[in-house]
Design an enzyme around this catalytic site. Sequence first.
Site, PDB file in Angstrom:
ATOM      1  N   PHE A 140       0.855  -1.188   0.000  1.00 47.50           N
ATOM      2  CA  PHE A 140       0.000   0.000   0.000  1.00 47.50           C
ATOM      3  C   PHE A 140       0.892   1.240   0.000  1.00 47.50           C
ATOM      4  O   PHE A 140       1.755   1.386   0.865  1.00 47.50           O
ATOM      5  CB  PHE A 140      -0.930   0.041   1.220  1.00 47.50           C
ATOM      6  CG  PHE A 140      -1.768   1.294   1.242  1.00 47.50           C
ATOM      7  CD1 PHE A 140      -2.841   1.437   0.374  1.00 47.50           C
ATOM      8  CD2 PHE A 140      -1.458   2.352   2.088  1.00 47.50           C
ATOM      9  CE1 PHE A 140      -3.599   2.604   0.355  1.00 47.50           C
ATOM     10  CE2 PHE A 140      -2.210   3.520   2.082  1.00 47.50           C
ATOM     11  CZ  PHE A 140      -3.283   3.648   1.215  1.00 47.50           C
ATOM     12  N   ASP A 225       9.104   2.994   1.646  1.00 47.36           N
ATOM     13  CA  ASP A 225       7.907   3.678   2.131  1.00 47.36           C
ATOM     14  C   ASP A 225       7.797   3.435   3.632  1.00 47.36           C
ATOM     15  O   ASP A 225       7.334   2.400   4.078  1.00 47.36           O
ATOM     16  CB  ASP A 225       6.676   3.143   1.388  1.00 47.36           C
ATOM     17  CG  ASP A 225       5.388   3.815   1.845  1.00 47.36           C
ATOM     18  OD1 ASP A 225       5.401   4.499   2.892  1.00 47.36           O
ATOM     19  OD2 ASP A 225       4.363   3.636   1.166  1.00 47.36           O
ATOM     20  N   LYS A 254       2.838   9.808   8.596  1.00 46.50           N
ATOM     21  CA  LYS A 254       1.885   9.606   9.696  1.00 46.50           C
ATOM     22  C   LYS A 254       2.283  10.200  11.056  1.00 46.50           C
ATOM     23  O   LYS A 254       1.696  11.171  11.492  1.00 46.50           O
ATOM     24  CB  LYS A 254       1.566   8.118   9.827  1.00 46.50           C
ATOM     25  CG  LYS A 254       0.737   7.621   8.640  1.00 46.50           C
ATOM     26  CD  LYS A 254       0.138   6.259   8.875  1.00 46.50           C
ATOM     27  CE  LYS A 254      -0.967   5.950   7.903  1.00 46.50           C
ATOM     28  NZ  LYS A 254      -0.543   5.428   6.607  1.00 46.50           N
TER      29      LYS A 254
HETATM   30  C1  LIG Z   1      -0.926   5.590   5.210  1.00 45.58           C
HETATM   31  C2  LIG Z   1       0.094   5.155   4.215  1.00 45.58           C
HETATM   32  C3  LIG Z   1       0.282   5.848   3.007  1.00 45.58           C
HETATM   33  C4  LIG Z   1      -0.599   6.998   2.577  1.00 45.58           C
HETATM   34  O1  LIG Z   1      -0.532   8.075   3.451  1.00 45.58           O
HETATM   35  P1  LIG Z   1      -1.628   9.266   3.347  1.00 45.58           P
HETATM   36  O2  LIG Z   1      -1.151  10.243   4.373  1.00 45.58           O
HETATM   37  O3  LIG Z   1      -2.949   8.655   3.670  1.00 45.58           O
HETATM   38  O4  LIG Z   1      -1.559   9.779   1.969  1.00 45.58           O
HETATM   39  C5  LIG Z   1       1.296   5.436   2.174  1.00 45.58           C
HETATM   40  N1  LIG Z   1       2.082   4.393   2.488  1.00 45.58           N
HETATM   41  C6  LIG Z   1       1.930   3.684   3.632  1.00 45.58           C
HETATM   42  C7  LIG Z   1       2.844   2.555   3.935  1.00 45.58           C
HETATM   43  C8  LIG Z   1       0.915   4.037   4.527  1.00 45.58           C
HETATM   44  O5  LIG Z   1       0.738   3.332   5.645  1.00 45.58           O
END
Ligand SMILES: *Cc1c(COP(=O)(O)O)cnc(C)c1O
Length: 397
Positions: A140, A225, A254
Amino acid sequence: MKPSEALIADAQRLLTQNYRQQPIVLTRGEGCRVWDVDGRAYLDMHAGLAVSVLGHAHPRLTAAIAAQAGRLLHVSNIFFIEQQIRLAARLLQRTFAKRVFFCNSGGEANEAALKIARRYWHTVRGDAARVELVSCHNSFHGRTIATVSATGQEKYRSGFGPLWEYVCFVPFGDLEAAREALSPRAFAMLVEPIQAEGGIVVPPPGYFAGLRKLCDESGALLILDEVQTGMGRTGTFLAHEAENIVPDVATVAKGLAGGVPIGAMLCSEEVAKGFSPGSHASTFGGNPLACAAALAVLDVLEEERLIERGREMGEVLRQGLSRVAAAHADKCIGVRGRGLLLGLMLRGDAPAVVERCRERGLLVSVVGGTVIRFAPPLIVGRTEIDEALSILDAALG
Ligand SMILES: *Cc1c(COP(=O)(O)O)cnc(C)c1O
């Protein structure tokens, strides 16, 4: 009618219906606890999706936000921003990176990572043939068109096609598949240290060392990521520190400002050459408020040694979850994850268990369909963990 019922009815009438929401409306928080508009208290082991690293209403964070809001909320990046510069120095001091770009979310941080990697190959290396991204099944990476294109789960992609077609998906944890995919056409590999939304999936030992080597051999950039795994969540400031590797790019968001929207793309000096004046920008990115909040989060993480503490509490929570899983072996398979990002794997029906937890005053969430995610604030203590475990035990009974 309870206050929550009226609000939820309005939400169903007024908002686009893109969320599957638990039926409560939270209005106030303190530490690891939140209260809803009907006056009910909950223990928060979700932390706004791993965002509220300092818990709720932390006095240091509240004060930093109030002070900054009273001085200067926002100016654009056509001027230099003191808090942004100070935050950059702090992040670079703690990580592999030599330069940083600020934005407002995880998806935007990944967009920036993909854009700088593409532009690096075009303008610095002069190799226009590097058009392919390697990403993982079950990953994701966000909700923008490019990050959805890079996300390896059909439920996030369906209905949005045609997507960016130059993405090659490989199984997470499979080095042989990565070797084949990392051809001279690949400009980068984008991968999470632990697949969080995919169900708290931890790769086999040596996977990231292997990926680093494969990327070095093929020339592709390694983009991590760390949007969910960063900021001490898994027991180190960034999760990849536990793998003893250095990526070319890493993204965080986050937990970075403890709940104020922010994202950051961290990169090496070499990759940073991919951007030049005008090539990328953000109106709100790195604004004084968000950066002041992030500076306060870093101060508290360091002064209260919250990463070390989170590592210890993660072990306490993991052992407790394992005990609960063993006591309910008919419903539970086991526990996986690292630090304070843990998943309880069920044999089925995670949403029903999450609902029973909430009815008993515990907030958790489902990932990957059958896994219950525990991602409490890093300030969580033993008594709160014990309380969460006994509610979970009752909910499974
Ligand atoms: C939450 C998340 C995203 C997206 O972040 P947003 O702030 O919602 O755009 C991307 N990559 C990972 C691994 C995530 O947990």
